[in-house]
Design a protein around this motif. Structure first.
Motif, PDB file in Angstrom:
ATOM      1  N   ARG A 108      18.167  -9.848   9.665  1.00  0.00           N
ATOM      2  CA  ARG A 108      19.588  -9.887   9.987  1.00  0.00           C
ATOM      3  C   ARG A 108      20.366 -10.630   8.902  1.00  0.00           C
ATOM      4  O   ARG A 108      21.429 -10.194   8.467  1.00  0.00           O
ATOM      5  CB  ARG A 108      19.805 -10.549  11.340  1.00  0.00           C
ATOM      6  CG  ARG A 108      21.257 -10.498  11.788  1.00  0.00           C
ATOM      7  CD  ARG A 108      21.479 -11.082  13.155  1.00  0.00           C
ATOM      8  NE  ARG A 108      20.746 -10.304  14.140  1.00  0.00           N
ATOM      9  CZ  ARG A 108      20.170 -10.822  15.212  1.00  0.00           C
ATOM     10  NH1 ARG A 108      20.235 -12.104  15.440  1.00  0.00           N
ATOM     11  NH2 ARG A 108      19.527 -10.065  16.072  1.00  0.00           N
ATOM     12  N   GLU A 109      19.831 -11.765   8.430  1.00  0.00           N
ATOM     13  CA  GLU A 109      20.495 -12.539   7.378  1.00  0.00           C
ATOM     14  C   GLU A 109      20.534 -11.758   6.067  1.00  0.00           C
ATOM     15  O   GLU A 109      21.547 -11.750   5.376  1.00  0.00           O
ATOM     16  CB  GLU A 109      19.781 -13.873   7.177  1.00  0.00           C
ATOM     17  CG  GLU A 109      19.972 -14.841   8.321  1.00  0.00           C
ATOM     18  CD  GLU A 109      19.100 -16.079   8.206  1.00  0.00           C
ATOM     19  OE1 GLU A 109      18.416 -16.239   7.160  1.00  0.00           O
ATOM     20  OE2 GLU A 109      19.101 -16.889   9.138  1.00  0.00           O
ATOM     21  N   THR A 110      19.434 -11.072   5.743  1.00  0.00           N
ATOM     22  CA  THR A 110      19.389 -10.278   4.518  1.00  0.00           C
ATOM     23  C   THR A 110      20.392  -9.139   4.576  1.00  0.00           C
ATOM     24  O   THR A 110      21.098  -8.871   3.607  1.00  0.00           O
ATOM     25  CB  THR A 110      17.971  -9.718   4.290  1.00  0.00           C
ATOM     26  OG1 THR A 110      17.048 -10.813   4.214  1.00  0.00           O
ATOM     27  CG2 THR A 110      17.894  -8.900   3.022  1.00  0.00           C
ATOM     28  N   GLU A 111      20.470  -8.477   5.709  1.00  0.00           N
ATOM     29  CA  GLU A 111      21.425  -7.387   5.883  1.00  0.00           C
ATOM     30  C   GLU A 111      22.852  -7.898   5.713  1.00  0.00           C
ATOM     31  O   GLU A 111      23.677  -7.254   5.061  1.00  0.00           O
ATOM     32  CB  GLU A 111      21.252  -6.749   7.252  1.00  0.00           C
ATOM     33  CG  GLU A 111      22.160  -5.560   7.481  1.00  0.00           C
ATOM     34  CD  GLU A 111      21.955  -4.942   8.854  1.00  0.00           C
ATOM     35  OE1 GLU A 111      21.802  -5.698   9.839  1.00  0.00           O
ATOM     36  OE2 GLU A 111      21.951  -3.717   8.931  1.00  0.00           O
ATOM     37  N   ALA A 112      23.160  -9.051   6.262  1.00  0.00           N
ATOM     38  CA  ALA A 112      24.503  -9.617   6.143  1.00  0.00           C
ATOM     39  C   ALA A 112      24.823  -9.969   4.695  1.00  0.00           C
ATOM     40  O   ALA A 112      25.932  -9.716   4.213  1.00  0.00           O
ATOM     41  CB  ALA A 112      24.634 -10.853   7.030  1.00  0.00           C
ATOM     42  N   SER A 113      23.853 -10.535   3.979  1.00  0.00           N
ATOM     43  CA  SER A 113      24.118 -10.901   2.589  1.00  0.00           C
ATOM     44  C   SER A 113      24.248  -9.663   1.705  1.00  0.00           C
ATOM     45  O   SER A 113      25.056  -9.644   0.776  1.00  0.00           O
ATOM     46  CB  SER A 113      23.034 -11.833   2.047  1.00  0.00           C
ATOM     47  OG  SER A 113      21.793 -11.175   1.969  1.00  0.00           O
ATOM     48  N   LEU A 114      23.498  -8.612   2.000  1.00  0.00           N
ATOM     49  CA  LEU A 114      23.616  -7.379   1.221  1.00  0.00           C
ATOM     50  C   LEU A 114      24.926  -6.659   1.495  1.00  0.00           C
ATOM     51  O   LEU A 114      25.458  -5.963   0.627  1.00  0.00           O
ATOM     52  CB  LEU A 114      22.436  -6.448   1.511  1.00  0.00           C
ATOM     53  CG  LEU A 114      21.101  -6.874   0.933  1.00  0.00           C
ATOM     54  CD1 LEU A 114      19.996  -5.927   1.386  1.00  0.00           C
ATOM     55  CD2 LEU A 114      21.143  -6.928  -0.579  1.00  0.00           C
ATOM     56  N   VAL A 137      28.547  -2.557  -4.470  1.00  0.00           N
ATOM     57  CA  VAL A 137      27.653  -1.542  -5.018  1.00  0.00           C
ATOM     58  C   VAL A 137      28.231  -0.941  -6.298  1.00  0.00           C
ATOM     59  O   VAL A 137      27.619  -0.082  -6.912  1.00  0.00           O
ATOM     60  CB  VAL A 137      27.372  -0.413  -3.996  1.00  0.00           C
ATOM     61  CG1 VAL A 137      26.596  -0.953  -2.814  1.00  0.00           C
ATOM     62  CG2 VAL A 137      28.647   0.257  -3.550  1.00  0.00           C
ATOM     63  N   VAL A 138      29.411  -1.405  -6.694  1.00  0.00           N
ATOM     64  CA  VAL A 138      30.065  -0.915  -7.896  1.00  0.00           C
ATOM     65  C   VAL A 138      30.079  -2.028  -8.932  1.00  0.00           C
ATOM     66  O   VAL A 138      30.444  -3.166  -8.631  1.00  0.00           O
ATOM     67  CB  VAL A 138      31.517  -0.472  -7.582  1.00  0.00           C
ATOM     68  CG1 VAL A 138      32.235  -0.042  -8.830  1.00  0.00           C
ATOM     69  CG2 VAL A 138      31.517   0.624  -6.535  1.00  0.00           C
ATOM     70  N   ASP A 139      29.666  -1.693 -10.150  1.00  0.00           N
ATOM     71  CA  ASP A 139      29.723  -2.647 -11.259  1.00  0.00           C
ATOM     72  C   ASP A 139      31.125  -2.567 -11.852  1.00  0.00           C
ATOM     73  O   ASP A 139      31.413  -1.738 -12.717  1.00  0.00           O
ATOM     74  CB  ASP A 139      28.653  -2.292 -12.294  1.00  0.00           C
ATOM     75  CG  ASP A 139      28.570  -3.310 -13.425  1.00  0.00           C
ATOM     76  OD1 ASP A 139      29.448  -4.197 -13.513  1.00  0.00           O
ATOM     77  OD2 ASP A 139      27.623  -3.197 -14.226  1.00  0.00           O
TER      78      ASP A 139
END
Length: 106
Positions: free
Chosen positions: A57-63, A68-70
């Protein structure tokens, strides 16, 4: 069958369902053996999750907060197009299209 537990969805609950069915059957057998007093109090159901669910859940929130755009690369390309220095590599584009077409045909 899938279930949702504390916002986590898509996980199979086959083993949980079997455990609940077994507990229900055991409770039914207790009722028939001891009378109706075994079912007078509803059984509390508990689910214990490992730390892995919280980490996911924490990883999903941080991602979710990661772009996704540079943006720096986009600005470089915009500037190259505006000043006329952007070079199109048609051979590279053709190779990528062929590779995509081959991947789609598999």
């Amino acid at each position: 069958m899938s279930t949702e537990i504390n916002g986590l969805s898509g996980y199979s609950n086959g083993s949980v369902q079997k455990s609940l069915e077994t507990a229900t059957n055991d409770l039914s057998h207790s009722k028939s053996a001891e009378g109706s007093s075994a079912l007078s109090h509803p059984a509390a159901e508990t689910v214990t999750l490992t730390n892995t669910a919280e980490q996911l859940r924490e990883t999903e929130a941080s991602l979710a907060s990661v772009s996704v755009v540079d943006n720096q690369k986009v600005e470089q390309i915009k500037q190259s197009i505006q000043d006329g220095s952007y070079q199109i590599d048609s051979e590279r584009i053709a190779d990528k299209l062929i590779a995509l077409e081959q991947a789609l045909n598999k």
